[in-house]
Motif scaffolding. Structure first.
Motif, PDB file in Angstrom:
ATOM      1  N   VAL A 158      10.332  13.122  44.339  1.00  0.00           N
ATOM      2  CA  VAL A 158      10.885  13.991  43.307  1.00  0.00           C
ATOM      3  C   VAL A 158      11.526  13.205  42.166  1.00  0.00           C
ATOM      4  CG1 VAL A 158      13.174  14.296  44.388  1.00  0.00           C
ATOM      5  CG2 VAL A 158      12.205  16.119  42.955  1.00  0.00           C
ATOM      6  N   TRP A 159      12.183  12.083  42.482  1.00  0.00           N
ATOM      7  CA  TRP A 159      12.808  11.302  41.414  1.00  0.00           C
ATOM      8  C   TRP A 159      11.757  10.573  40.579  1.00  0.00           C
ATOM      9  CZ3 TRP A 159      17.460  12.214  39.775  1.00  0.00           C
ATOM     10  CH2 TRP A 159      18.390  12.786  40.645  1.00  0.00           C
ATOM     11  N   ALA A 160      10.669  10.158  41.213  1.00  0.00           N
ATOM     12  CA  ALA A 160       9.566   9.551  40.455  1.00  0.00           C
ATOM     13  C   ALA A 160       8.948  10.579  39.521  1.00  0.00           C
ATOM     14  CB  ALA A 160       8.516   8.987  41.410  1.00  0.00           C
ATOM     15  N   LYS A 161       8.855  11.826  39.974  1.00  0.00           N
ATOM     16  CA  LYS A 161       8.336  12.896  39.118  1.00  0.00           C
ATOM     17  C   LYS A 161       9.182  13.009  37.853  1.00  0.00           C
ATOM     18  CE  LYS A 161       6.661  15.970  42.877  1.00  0.00           C
ATOM     19  NZ  LYS A 161       5.319  16.377  42.440  1.00  0.00           N
ATOM     20  N   ILE A 162      10.507  12.989  38.036  1.00  0.00           N
ATOM     21  CA  ILE A 162      11.421  13.110  36.894  1.00  0.00           C
ATOM     22  C   ILE A 162      11.308  11.890  35.980  1.00  0.00           C
ATOM     23  CG2 ILE A 162      13.854  13.185  36.221  1.00  0.00           C
ATOM     24  CD1 ILE A 162      14.385  14.773  38.802  1.00  0.00           C
ATOM     25  N   ASN A 163      11.379  10.714  36.562  1.00  0.00           N
ATOM     26  CA  ASN A 163      11.407   9.482  35.772  1.00  0.00           C
ATOM     27  C   ASN A 163      10.099   9.230  35.025  1.00  0.00           C
ATOM     28  OD1 ASN A 163      14.033   8.954  36.628  1.00  0.00           O
ATOM     29  ND2 ASN A 163      13.355   7.791  38.415  1.00  0.00           N
ATOM     30  N   GLN A 164       8.999   9.783  35.511  1.00  0.00           N
ATOM     31  CA  GLN A 164       7.702   9.556  34.873  1.00  0.00           C
ATOM     32  C   GLN A 164       7.220  10.766  34.066  1.00  0.00           C
ATOM     33  OE1 GLN A 164       4.724   7.717  37.516  1.00  0.00           O
ATOM     34  NE2 GLN A 164       6.366   7.037  38.866  1.00  0.00           N
ATOM     35  N   ILE A 165       8.109  11.731  33.815  1.00  0.00           N
ATOM     36  CA  ILE A 165       7.660  12.965  33.189  1.00  0.00           C
ATOM     37  C   ILE A 165       7.123  12.752  31.777  1.00  0.00           C
ATOM     38  CG2 ILE A 165       9.978  13.582  32.370  1.00  0.00           C
ATOM     39  CD1 ILE A 165       7.119  15.946  33.529  1.00  0.00           C
ATOM     40  N   GLU A 166       7.770  11.929  30.986  1.00  0.00           N
ATOM     41  CA  GLU A 166       7.293  11.719  29.616  1.00  0.00           C
ATOM     42  C   GLU A 166       5.935  11.025  29.613  1.00  0.00           C
ATOM     43  OE1 GLU A 166      10.203   9.926  27.093  1.00  0.00           O
ATOM     44  OE2 GLU A 166      11.734  11.411  27.559  1.00  0.00           O
ATOM     45  N   GLN A 167       5.771  10.032  30.478  1.00  0.00           N
ATOM     46  CA  GLN A 167       4.482   9.349  30.597  1.00  0.00           C
ATOM     47  C   GLN A 167       3.403  10.315  31.068  1.00  0.00           C
ATOM     48  OE1 GLN A 167       4.623   5.886  33.153  1.00  0.00           O
ATOM     49  NE2 GLN A 167       2.414   5.930  33.518  1.00  0.00           N
ATOM     50  N   ALA A 214      12.508  19.013  33.416  1.00  0.00           N
ATOM     51  CA  ALA A 214      12.834  17.833  34.222  1.00  0.00           C
ATOM     52  C   ALA A 214      14.334  17.552  34.185  1.00  0.00           C
ATOM     53  CB  ALA A 214      12.052  16.616  33.723  1.00  0.00           C
ATOM     54  N   GLN A 215      14.965  17.770  33.041  1.00  0.00           N
ATOM     55  CA  GLN A 215      16.413  17.584  32.925  1.00  0.00           C
ATOM     56  C   GLN A 215      17.152  18.617  33.775  1.00  0.00           C
ATOM     57  OE1 GLN A 215      16.775  17.895  28.682  1.00  0.00           O
ATOM     58  NE2 GLN A 215      16.224  15.752  28.312  1.00  0.00           N
ATOM     59  N   HIS A 216      16.645  19.847  33.798  1.00  0.00           N
ATOM     60  CA  HIS A 216      17.246  20.881  34.646  1.00  0.00           C
ATOM     61  C   HIS A 216      17.127  20.496  36.120  1.00  0.00           C
ATOM     62  CE1 HIS A 216      16.535  24.200  31.387  1.00  0.00           C
ATOM     63  NE2 HIS A 216      17.424  23.301  31.034  1.00  0.00           N
ATOM     64  N   LEU A 217      15.976  19.979  36.492  1.00  0.00           N
ATOM     65  CA  LEU A 217      15.769  19.545  37.874  1.00  0.00           C
ATOM     66  C   LEU A 217      16.767  18.448  38.240  1.00  0.00           C
ATOM     67  CD1 LEU A 217      14.262  19.357  40.566  1.00  0.00           C
ATOM     68  CD2 LEU A 217      12.504  17.976  39.401  1.00  0.00           C
ATOM     69  N   ARG A 218      16.944  17.506  37.343  1.00  0.00           N
ATOM     70  CA  ARG A 218      17.894  16.413  37.594  1.00  0.00           C
ATOM     71  C   ARG A 218      19.309  16.968  37.803  1.00  0.00           C
ATOM     72  NH1 ARG A 218      17.952  10.963  36.469  1.00  0.00           N
ATOM     73  NH2 ARG A 218      16.006  11.112  35.286  1.00  0.00           N
ATOM     74  N   MET A 219      19.709  17.917  36.959  1.00  0.00           N
ATOM     75  CA  MET A 219      21.034  18.523  37.083  1.00  0.00           C
ATOM     76  C   MET A 219      21.223  19.158  38.460  1.00  0.00           C
ATOM     77  SD  MET A 219      21.247  20.329  33.331  1.00  0.00           S
ATOM     78  CE  MET A 219      22.533  21.458  33.839  1.00  0.00           C
ATOM     79  N   CYS A 220      20.204  19.862  38.925  1.00  0.00           N
ATOM     80  CA  CYS A 220      20.283  20.517  40.231  1.00  0.00           C
ATOM     81  C   CYS A 220      20.392  19.495  41.357  1.00  0.00           C
ATOM     82  CB  CYS A 220      19.064  21.404  40.458  1.00  0.00           C
ATOM     83  SG  CYS A 220      18.989  22.867  39.411  1.00  0.00           S
TER      84      CYS A 220
END
Length: 266
Positions: free
Chosen positions: A9-18, A104-110
């Protein structure tokens, strides 16, 4: 690799722009897999354990966990639309990238909120009902209606209910703040869908006042049932007409009492 093909899940967030950039630049449709990739248990909701109330820390963490799952699917569906509709208007795709990064930012907040409460991602199973609501045979108008106007639109109603339910709990100053920010920003996500639904209708010489109820009637059988009270104020801010809001209110009543809906039609 696109977001929905990544497990962590964190890789999903960190790679979202790419991932968005890769999907944005595709020249031919890239079909998504039947199931999104997960690093935790993916189960039908009927197999999920019972939930505790919001008066407990565990209940608040579970609520954020459920919300994280929804934001994750919203993020993945953004990438999926970019990948499956490379012919979509350039302006639509550019705005969709911004919406997807916001999810993705919302996911990170959660996820960060869950950890602050002493729990972690994966302490409970998740579902993929939003992911399964769309299909490869959808037209772009179908996809916009399903994802941005139905699923995310329903999220506005549910978010408002959550905010009120958190009043008077220990989560008022922390968890409620997260939900309020997400719900406020989701108005723009839904408005994006409302605006582009009408713009694509205009480009295709389709009357949206005729198309909307007909298209919804065709799609409603495979949409997750939503029964939260319709928030007319938030829906109006998100670009819904009075007629569209009335349609959703009637649909909600059909979901609550399907036998009554059948009787009325017969």
């Amino acid at each position: 690799m696109l977001t929905f093909e990544i497990a962590d899940v964190w890789a999903k967030i960190n790679q979202i722009e790419q991932s968005c950039e890769e999907a944005f630049n595709l020249k031919a449709p890239h079909l998504a897999p039947k199931d999104p990739n997960r690093d935790i248990d993916l189960l039908h909701p009927k197999y999920h354990p019972p939930k505790k109330g919001f008066s407990t820390i565990e209940g608040q963490a579970r609520m954020l966990h459920d919300l994280a799952s929804i934001e994750l699917q919203a993020m993945e569906l953004g990438v999926r639309t970019l990948a499956e509709y490379p012919e979509a208007p350039q302006g639509f795709k550019e705005e969709l990238v911004a919406v997807t990064v916001s999810e993705a930012q919302h996911l990170r907040m959660c996820l960060e909120g869950i950890e602050k409460l002493g729990f972690k991602w994966g302490d409970w199973p998740v579902h993929a009902a939003l992911w399964y609501a769309v299909a490869p045979e959808d037209t772009l108008l179908d996809r916009i209606l399903i994802v941005h106007r139905y699923l995310e639109g329903s999220g506005l109603d549910a978010g408002d209910t959550l905010i009120r339910r958190l009043e008077g709990t220990s989560g008022k100053e922390t968890i409620q703040k997260i939900v309020k920010q997400i719900n406020f920003e989701e108005i723009g996500h839904v408005e994006f869908g409302s605006r582009w639904y009408r713009e694509i209708c205009r480009q295709d010489k389709i009357d949206p006042t005729v198309d909307f109820p007909k298209r919804m009637d065709d799609l409603r059988h495979r949409l997750p049932k939503r029964v939260e009270p319709i928030n007319r104020i938030l829906r109006g801010k998100a670009g819904f007409t009075d007629e569209e809001i009335q349609y959703y209110e009637s649909l909600r009543l059909d979901f609550i009492n399907p036998l009554s809906a059948i009787t009325q039609k017969s």
